[in-house]
Design a protein around this motif. Sequence first.
Motif, PDB file in Angstrom:
ATOM      1  N   ALA A 252      -7.272  78.231 -25.908  1.00 30.58           N
ATOM      2  CA  ALA A 252      -8.454  78.075 -26.759  1.00 30.58           C
ATOM      3  C   ALA A 252      -8.213  77.046 -27.859  1.00 30.58           C
ATOM      4  N   GLU A 253      -7.050  77.110 -28.485  1.00 21.69           N
ATOM      5  CA  GLU A 253      -6.724  76.180 -29.580  1.00 21.69           C
ATOM      6  C   GLU A 253      -6.717  74.729 -29.105  1.00 21.69           C
ATOM      7  N   TYR A 254      -6.000  74.460 -28.026  1.00 18.54           N
ATOM      8  CA  TYR A 254      -5.873  73.077 -27.578  1.00 18.54           C
ATOM      9  C   TYR A 254      -7.122  72.568 -26.860  1.00 18.54           C
ATOM     10  N   ALA A 255      -7.908  73.452 -26.238  1.00 17.64           N
ATOM     11  CA  ALA A 255      -9.158  73.015 -25.613  1.00 17.64           C
ATOM     12  C   ALA A 255     -10.113  72.450 -26.653  1.00 17.64           C
ATOM     13  N   ALA A 256      -9.989  72.917 -27.883  1.00 16.50           N
ATOM     14  CA  ALA A 256     -10.836  72.410 -28.967  1.00 16.50           C
ATOM     15  C   ALA A 256     -10.332  71.075 -29.516  1.00 16.50           C
ATOM     16  N   GLN A 257      -9.110  70.669 -29.148  1.00 18.23           N
ATOM     17  CA  GLN A 257      -8.507  69.457 -29.697  1.00 18.23           C
ATOM     18  C   GLN A 257      -8.298  68.353 -28.666  1.00 18.23           C
ATOM     19  N   TRP A 258      -8.045  68.714 -27.441  1.00 25.16           N
ATOM     20  CA  TRP A 258      -7.690  67.748 -26.411  1.00 25.16           C
ATOM     21  C   TRP A 258      -8.930  67.247 -25.673  1.00 25.16           C
ATOM     22  N   PRO A 259      -8.820  66.074 -25.021  1.00 27.05           N
ATOM     23  CA  PRO A 259      -9.966  65.543 -24.271  1.00 27.05           C
ATOM     24  C   PRO A 259     -10.206  66.289 -22.961  1.00 27.05           C
ATOM     25  N   ASN A 260     -11.470  66.351 -22.583  1.00 29.94           N
ATOM     26  CA  ASN A 260     -11.865  66.959 -21.323  1.00 29.94           C
ATOM     27  C   ASN A 260     -11.383  66.084 -20.172  1.00 29.94           C
ATOM     28  N   ILE A 261     -10.924  66.726 -19.104  1.00 27.41           N
ATOM     29  CA  ILE A 261     -10.513  65.996 -17.905  1.00 27.41           C
ATOM     30  C   ILE A 261     -11.359  66.513 -16.749  1.00 27.41           C
ATOM     31  N   THR A 262     -11.952  65.602 -15.987  1.00 26.95           N
ATOM     32  CA  THR A 262     -12.877  66.000 -14.932  1.00 26.95           C
ATOM     33  C   THR A 262     -12.495  65.486 -13.550  1.00 26.95           C
ATOM     34  N   GLU A 263     -11.432  64.702 -13.462  1.00 28.95           N
ATOM     35  CA  GLU A 263     -11.006  64.158 -12.175  1.00 28.95           C
ATOM     36  C   GLU A 263      -9.507  64.317 -12.008  1.00 28.95           C
ATOM     37  N   LYS A 264      -9.108  64.479 -10.765  1.00 31.78           N
ATOM     38  CA  LYS A 264      -7.687  64.598 -10.442  1.00 31.78           C
ATOM     39  C   LYS A 264      -6.985  63.273 -10.712  1.00 31.78           C
ATOM     40  N   ILE A 265      -5.811  63.365 -11.330  1.00 35.07           N
ATOM     41  CA  ILE A 265      -4.969  62.198 -11.555  1.00 35.07           C
ATOM     42  C   ILE A 265      -3.585  62.507 -10.981  1.00 35.07           C
ATOM     43  N   ASP A 266      -2.774  61.493 -10.848  1.00 34.11           N
ATOM     44  CA  ASP A 266      -1.424  61.709 -10.340  1.00 34.11           C
ATOM     45  C   ASP A 266      -0.597  62.506 -11.343  1.00 34.11           C
ATOM     46  N   PRO A 267       0.226  63.430 -10.858  1.00 31.41           N
ATOM     47  CA  PRO A 267       1.099  64.178 -11.761  1.00 31.41           C
ATOM     48  C   PRO A 267       2.236  63.283 -12.243  1.00 31.41           C
ATOM     49  N   PRO A 268       2.950  63.712 -13.268  1.00 35.24           N
ATOM     50  CA  PRO A 268       4.121  62.948 -13.702  1.00 35.24           C
ATOM     51  C   PRO A 268       5.102  62.776 -12.532  1.00 35.24           C
ATOM     52  N   ALA A 269       5.852  61.710 -12.539  1.00 31.42           N
ATOM     53  CA  ALA A 269       6.779  61.410 -11.449  1.00 31.42           C
ATOM     54  C   ALA A 269       7.806  62.524 -11.234  1.00 31.42           C
ATOM     55  N   ASP A 270       8.171  63.214 -12.305  1.00 28.37           N
ATOM     56  CA  ASP A 270       9.186  64.270 -12.188  1.00 28.37           C
ATOM     57  C   ASP A 270       8.589  65.679 -12.152  1.00 28.37           C
ATOM     58  N   ALA A 271       7.303  65.792 -11.851  1.00 26.97           N
ATOM     59  CA  ALA A 271       6.621  67.095 -11.859  1.00 26.97           C
ATOM     60  C   ALA A 271       7.293  68.108 -10.939  1.00 26.97           C
ATOM     61  N   ASP A 272       7.632  67.701  -9.733  1.00 26.12           N
ATOM     62  CA  ASP A 272       8.246  68.639  -8.786  1.00 26.12           C
ATOM     63  C   ASP A 272       9.587  69.165  -9.294  1.00 26.12           C
ATOM     64  N   ALA A 273      10.317  68.343 -10.012  1.00 24.36           N
ATOM     65  CA  ALA A 273      11.608  68.775 -10.560  1.00 24.36           C
ATOM     66  C   ALA A 273      11.424  69.835 -11.645  1.00 24.36           C
ATOM     67  N   TRP A 274      10.298  69.809 -12.351  1.00 26.59           N
ATOM     68  CA  TRP A 274      10.029  70.772 -13.423  1.00 26.59           C
ATOM     69  C   TRP A 274       9.350  72.040 -12.924  1.00 26.59           C
ATOM     70  N   ASN A 275       8.751  71.980 -11.754  1.00 27.40           N
ATOM     71  CA  ASN A 275       8.012  73.120 -11.224  1.00 27.40           C
ATOM     72  C   ASN A 275       8.944  74.320 -11.034  1.00 27.40           C
ATOM     73  N   GLY A 276       8.585  75.430 -11.663  1.00 30.18           N
ATOM     74  CA  GLY A 276       9.351  76.663 -11.521  1.00 30.18           C
ATOM     75  C   GLY A 276      10.472  76.859 -12.518  1.00 30.18           C
TER      76      GLY A 276
END
Length: 109
Positions: free
Chosen positions: A71-95
């Motif tokens: 709730a806090e950050y939804a009031a501060q951050w920009p809305n995103i409406t389309e899929k974008i590429d994840p960070p290059a190291d996303a899979d390494a951070w997953n889990g």
Amino acid sequence: MAYVVTENCIRCKYTDCVAVCPVDCFYAGENMLVIHPDECIDCGVCEPECPAGAIMPDSDPRAANWAALNAEYAAQWPNITEKIDPPADADAWNGKDGKRDLLSSAPAA
């Protein structure tokens, strides 16, 4: 009730969930997404789309500490409406555990 993005999104920031959201209730930070609780219609289509399993209902006890943050950050951050590429190291951070301290309060660029 609404859905909540939790810790495993940090540094993964997959946006598969954004692509299926019928009400565009996702907001983007530098390294995490959040869901605006007043905009979420509790349809649940985002939950199975998250490759990191980071989305859950706010009624889930594991989501308790994350609902206020969404709730806090939804009031501060920009809305995103389309899929974008994840960070290059996303899979390494997953889990990985203990990512809360890595959360950036900065909005997406």
